[in-house]
Design an enzyme around this catalytic site. Structure first.
Site, PDB file in Angstrom:
ATOM      1  CE  LYS A  42      36.886  31.995  64.976  1.00  0.00           C
ATOM      2  NZ  LYS A  42      37.608  31.106  64.738  1.00  0.00           N
ATOM      3  NE  ARG A  79      38.338  28.390  69.449  1.00  0.00           N
ATOM      4  CZ  ARG A  79      37.671  27.356  68.763  1.00  0.00           C
ATOM      5  NH1 ARG A  79      37.185  27.357  67.741  1.00  0.00           N
ATOM      6  NH2 ARG A  79      37.085  26.501  69.791  1.00  0.00           N
ATOM      7  N   GLY A 128      37.599  27.497  57.766  1.00  0.00           N
ATOM      8  CA  GLY A 128      38.247  26.410  57.412  1.00  0.00           C
ATOM      9  C   GLY A 128      39.787  26.877  56.650  1.00  0.00           C
ATOM     10  CG  MET A 155      43.573  31.753  57.522  1.00  0.00           C
ATOM     11  SD  MET A 155      43.854  33.489  58.073  1.00  0.00           S
ATOM     12  CE  MET A 155      41.944  33.640  58.599  1.00  0.00           C
ATOM     13  NE  ARG A 189      31.060  32.127  60.467  1.00  0.00           N
ATOM     14  CZ  ARG A 189      32.026  31.206  60.535  1.00  0.00           C
ATOM     15  NH1 ARG A 189      33.139  31.727  60.774  1.00  0.00           N
ATOM     16  NH2 ARG A 189      31.968  29.991  60.135  1.00  0.00           N
ATOM     17  CG  HIS A 221      35.701  22.389  54.740  1.00  0.00           C
ATOM     18  ND1 HIS A 221      35.817  21.786  53.427  1.00  0.00           N
ATOM     19  CD2 HIS A 221      36.538  23.203  54.834  1.00  0.00           C
ATOM     20  CE1 HIS A 221      36.608  22.898  52.715  1.00  0.00           C
ATOM     21  NE2 HIS A 221      37.011  23.884  53.755  1.00  0.00           N
ATOM     22  NE  ARG A 243      30.853  49.103  17.183  1.00  0.00           N
ATOM     23  CZ  ARG A 243      31.610  48.016  18.299  1.00  0.00           C
ATOM     24  NH1 ARG A 243      32.148  48.540  19.353  1.00  0.00           N
ATOM     25  NH2 ARG A 243      31.553  46.889  17.749  1.00  0.00           N
ATOM     26  CD  GLU A 250      36.541  51.848  20.462  1.00  0.00           C
ATOM     27  OE1 GLU A 250      36.334  50.675  20.677  1.00  0.00           O
ATOM     28  OE2 GLU A 250      35.734  52.052  19.427  1.00  0.00           O
ATOM     29  CB  SER A 276      29.385  54.911  24.117  1.00  0.00           C
ATOM     30  OG  SER A 276      28.948  53.830  24.836  1.00  0.00           O
ATOM     31  N   GLY A 301      34.118  52.271  25.460  1.00  0.00           N
ATOM     32  CA  GLY A 301      34.431  51.006  24.926  1.00  0.00           C
ATOM     33  C   GLY A 301      35.566  50.367  25.833  1.00  0.00           C
ATOM     34  CB  THR A 302      35.620  49.460  29.356  1.00  0.00           C
ATOM     35  OG1 THR A 302      34.328  48.612  29.178  1.00  0.00           O
ATOM     36  CG2 THR A 302      35.284  50.883  29.805  1.00  0.00           C
ATOM     37  CG  ASN A 303      35.033  44.669  26.042  1.00  0.00           C
ATOM     38  OD1 ASN A 303      34.983  44.837  27.221  1.00  0.00           O
ATOM     39  ND2 ASN A 303      33.995  44.317  25.206  1.00  0.00           N
ATOM     40  CG  ASP A 304      38.900  47.577  21.525  1.00  0.00           C
ATOM     41  OD1 ASP A 304      39.100  46.179  21.555  1.00  0.00           O
ATOM     42  OD2 ASP A 304      38.508  47.936  20.242  1.00  0.00           O
ATOM     43  CB  CYS A 317      28.791  50.279  25.293  1.00  0.00           C
ATOM     44  SG  CYS A 317      29.931  50.765  24.404  1.00  0.00           S
ATOM     45  CE1 TYR A 369      25.061  54.078  27.433  1.00  0.00           C
ATOM     46  CE2 TYR A 369      24.406  56.437  27.514  1.00  0.00           C
ATOM     47  CZ  TYR A 369      24.998  55.221  26.971  1.00  0.00           C
ATOM     48  OH  TYR A 369      25.537  55.472  25.905  1.00  0.00           O
TER      49      TYR A 369
END
Length: 883
Positions: free
Chosen positions: A22, A91, A100, A102, A333, A449, A625, A748, A767, A769-772, A835, A855
């Site tokens: 602002k 303000r 809305g 703050m 804005r 709002h 896999r 993983e 590759s 395996g970001t879950n595990d 993956c 990838y």
């Protein structure tokens, strides 16, 4: 000495970190020569100091004094001067828009003496002066003193009866001031402060404190706004829209934030202050009607709107006040917009020559694209329309009507879809708005709002449905024709048309999904805009996008959505249903003959699976896999078997010899923690012939499908020796079949990442395996902890977002970087991909680009999101490289 206060003439729009959005934009408009009331900004640095130390910085008071004196000189009157008072607003204004969330206090400087000077200043308008005074006490009491706003609103409603607040006379408002002062005395245990400087000092501290108000914290979490930014405070000379019918206040957008269409869009309210518009207390009139009411101000406003849009090169959201025929700009804005509007506006601005296609791609997000892929109501379905309001935020939402935010949160937590119904929303409703599928209000306009916050969150919203009589206390609303909807009844709302329907309306695919599916959607402006953006993102991105797909049907859909291959084909998903018995036979086989019989039964089924997937991908790479289930998924349930045998032994049931054999075998193989037990590469090494059968099936399928490009992935490798043992056997099978295929592994576990240099000597690709990898790095079992304590962790700020939703850059991300760097150091041509589910998360896609991966792979439906974000990541990198 640090500088904590900046006059509007000293700042510009590039100082948002310091002056907040602002303040920076007020300074920018001042520099453009637009009619901005004079004022100054207390920086975010002062706020951060206050929040950390519990007091304002040394010297801040002196700086404020100097700037206030300059403001008084510019205005020709002093703060709270009895005969000719200067009034100011205090303000909030953070770097990122938090509509809305703050605090703001208007009319600072009024007291029992200066109220008469204000009336004189307004040509003897006593009603205006007392209305301004009651507003100050009401806002100050709620915002600064923490008094429940219902005390003030109840007193005002009791006085008004069936009238509008504009119908109250000066005497009534003077009496209301005394009533409000009594509320302050009773609820806060103090007199309303008459000293204007004390009013201003307390209001500034209240704005600082509002940064950590629960609703602000919740909004930041929802919008992923960093918690350590703080807010600036803007002190601005008051201009008044409540001086009479030649005055008013409004909100304008330089084009429609709902659709992106160019035109005059906004709301106006005569004889009102700005809070009246956003609160939805009185229904506004369309901005076009201002031309009839005050053509000179209207024409000037349109000219300023064009100036601002060309200057900012984007949709601008503008707040303005007209004081006795004089137009003042209170804020601008870059405006929040719906997902559809974001794409349409981006390409329109390209056609106008204001931005490039590179910029257009960076102006939209994967989250917005995902919202465009949500279903919409079936136009052919039978519907019972019961009301129509304003189409405030598009989308199709179906759910049970609820009349409080608390109930919305409660039912949503139980898995119910809800529609939050209110007369008008206020910032305290944020939790319910987040929980609800959609929002319906009987009051307020498109800039109320509810509308602004819903558009920002991508929530379906219908506002100003005046035909509805909403009873919050009775938990129901009535619609024309005698229709009554009680809490728990299902309704449907269409944020694109403003229609409200009784019951559940069927939904159909969005035209954007049909476009990605290759269907003819006709001449659709939104689809054309999405197509242009996606084509440019594809031309720009460096990351390839693959799919997680386990069936020919999924593979075919993934290709239609733009997949460049399969990054994860999970073979364990091929063993469900009737085939599960074959795997059970394999695992429980008592000898070589039984084991081979099970493998011989599985191999042709596997071959057919792979042939179908290779055909669907038509020459694109397919990473397969090898089987990776926790072993218990393919075994009979231990408890069920134990009970059956125990009942039989007690003479209360029957159990066969096979049941007893199975029980003994299951007990032998039972694991306390199956996710960390006999699975992945371990399963292939312990059960002879299992992986060999799968590799033979892959090789045979590849020979049968011309152009097939298989890549064989060994799961859950922890030590390079595991990989070498499996790789040797797999390579021999492929060589014998005359099939060329890459052999790699899934990273993983933390150890695999930390020994990636060794692992890369035996792997042609990684590759992640970001879950595990996330589970093992954090020590969390995803299935157990998300419901147990993640919400509390989010509340405490331990998480900004779940690490299973967005990749944890500091921990898991660091492991990925280490593995990528050390793996490529050992094998420069090592192919790298991801993956896990993070492959379709926008922020995680940016990380993968920065980390140098080749990838990302994600579910078919998220492929367009990943394609867009990969393009945006490349453009962001290019932009940073040139700075």
């Amino acid at each position: 000495m640090a500088k904590y206060v900046y006059d509007f003439t000293e700042g510009n729009r590039n100082l948002k970190d310091l002056l907040g959005g602002k303040g920076a934009n007020l300074a920018e408009m001042t520099n453009l020569g637009l009619p901005v009331p004079p004022g100054f900004t207390i920086t975010t640095e002062a706020c951060r100091y206050y929040l950390a130390e519990g007091k304002v910085p040394d010297g801040l008071g002196d700086e404020v004094d100097r700037h206030l004196e300059a403001l008084e000189r510019a205005m020709g009157r002093k703060l709270g001067q009895t005969d000719d008072p200067l009034l100011v607003s205090v303000r909030s204004g953070a770097k990122f828009s938090m509509p809305g969330m703050m605090e703001t206090v208007l009319n600072i400087g009024l007291n029992d003496e200066s109220v008469h000077g204000l009336a004189k200043q307004a040509g003897g308008n006593e009603r205006f002066a007392w209305d301004s005074y009651r507003r100050l006490i009401q806002m100050f009491g709620k915002t600064v003193l923490g008094i429940d706003g219902e005390h003030f609103e109840g007193a005002l409603e009791a006085l008004k009866g069936d009238r509008q607040d504009t119908d109250l006379g000066a005497g009534e408002l003077q009496g209301l001031v005394e009533t409000f002062k009594g509320i302050v005395r009773e609820q806060a245990g103090m007199e309303f402060p008459a000293d204007p400087r004390e009013q201003m000092r307390l209001a500034v501290k209240a704005v600082f404190d509002s940064w950590n108000a629960p609703r602000a914290v919740l909004y930041r979490r929802q919008e992923r706004i960093p918690a350590d930014l703080g807010t600036a405070v803007n002190i601005v000379a008051m201009v008044f829209g409540n001086c009479g019918n030649d005055s008013g206040t409004g909100v304008a957008f330089t084009r429609d934030p709902g659709s992106g269409q160019q035109g005059i869009y906004g709301d106006y309210l005569q004889n009102a202050q700005g809070e009246d518009v956003v609160a939805g207390i009185r229904n506004t009139i369309p901005l076009q009607d201002l031309e009839r009411i005050d053509k000179r101000s209207y024409d000037e406003l349109l000219e300023i709107m064009a100036t601002l849009e060309n200057h900012y090169r984007d949709l601008c959201d503008i707040e303005f006040t007209i004081e006795r025929g004089k137009l003042w700009m209170l804020q601008t804005r870059v405006g929040k917009r719906t997902a559809a509007a974001a794409f349409c506006i981006a390409t329109q601005l390209v056609d106008q020559g204001l931005i490039t296609m590179d910029e257009a791609v960076t102006r939209v997000t994967g989250d917005q694209l995902a919202k465009l892929m949500f279903p919409r109501f079936d136009a052919e379905a039978a519907k019972k329309r019961i009301a129509k309001g304003m189409n405030a935020s598009p989308g199709a939402a179906v759910g049970k009507a609820v009349f409080s935010s608390e109930r919305a949160v409660e039912l949503a937590g139980q898995g119910e879809d809800v529609i939050l119904v209110r007369r008008e929303t206020n910032p305290d409703d944020l939790s319910g708005m987040i929980a609800a599928r959609g929002i319906l209000t009987s009051r307020g306009g498109k800039t109320s709002h509810a509308a602004v916050v819903a558009r920002g969150m991508g929530k379906t919203c219908v506002c100003g449905a005046e035909e509805l009589e909403v009873s919050i206390e009775g938990k129901r609303f009535t619609a024309p024709g005698g229709v009554t909807v009680s809490e728990g009844d299902v309704i449907s709302i269409d944020g694109s048309t403003g229609e409200v329907f009784l019951g559940e309306v069927p939904v159909v695919d969005s035209p954007v999904v049909e476009y990605f599916e290759g269907k003819d959607v006709g001449d659709d402006d939104l689809v054309r805009a999405v197509d242009r953006v996606m084509r440019h993102a594809d031309e720009t991105r460096g990351l390839q996008v693959r799919a997680n797909a386990d069936t020919p049907e999924d593979a075919a859909r993934a290709r239609r959505f733009g997949a460049q291959g399969i990054g994860l084909c999970r073979t364990e998903h091929m063993f469900l249903g009737e085939r599960r018995k074959l795997v059970e036979d394999l695992v429980l086989a008592s000898g070589e003959q039984e084991r081979q019989a099970a493998l011989d039964a599985l191999e042709p089924l596997q071959r057919a699976d792979f042939e179908g997937i290779f055909q669907a991908m038509d020459g694109l790479p397919v990473t397969i896999r090898l089987i990776d289930p926790p072993l218990h998924e393919f075994l009979p349930d231990l408890t069920e078997l134990s009970v059956r045998v125990a009942l039989a032994d007690a003479g209360a049931g029957e159990a066969t010899d096979k049941d007893r054999e199975l029980l003994a075998a299951v007990k032998r193989l039972h694991e306390q923690n199956p996710m960390l037990g006999l699975r992945g590469v371990r399963l292939g090494l312990v059960i002879p012939g299992l992986f060999a059968m799968q590799v033979r099936a892959i090789a045979q399928a590849a020979k049968a499908v011309p152009g097939a490009r298989p890549e064989i992935m060994i799961p859950l490798t922890v030590a390079v020796q595991e990989l070498e043992a499996v790789r040797e056997e797999a390579a021999a099978i492929l060589a014998e079949a005359g099939v060329d295929a890459l052999i790699g592994t899934m990273i993983e576990t933390p150890r695999a990442a930390l020994t990636a240099g060794q692992v890369a000597e035996a792997a042609q690709f990684f590759s992640f395996g970001t879950n595990d990898l996330t589970q093992m790095t954090w020590g969390f079992s995803r299935d157990d902890v998300e419901a147990a304590f993640f919400s509390r962790y989010l509340e405490l700020g331990i998480f900004g977002v779940s690490p299973f939703e967005t990749l944890d850059r500091d921990g898991v991300g660091r492991l990925v970087r280490i593995a990528a760097e050390e793996g490529r150091a050992a094998r420069p041509d090592l192919k790298l991909g991801i993956c896990g589910e993070h492959g379709g998360d926008p922020d995680s896609v940016h990380f993968c680009h920065e980390a140098g991966l080749d990838y990302v792979s994600c579910s078919p439906f998220r492929i367009p999101v990943a394609r867009l974000e990969a393009g945006r990541a490349a453009l962001s990198q290019n932009d940073s490289d040139t700075r």
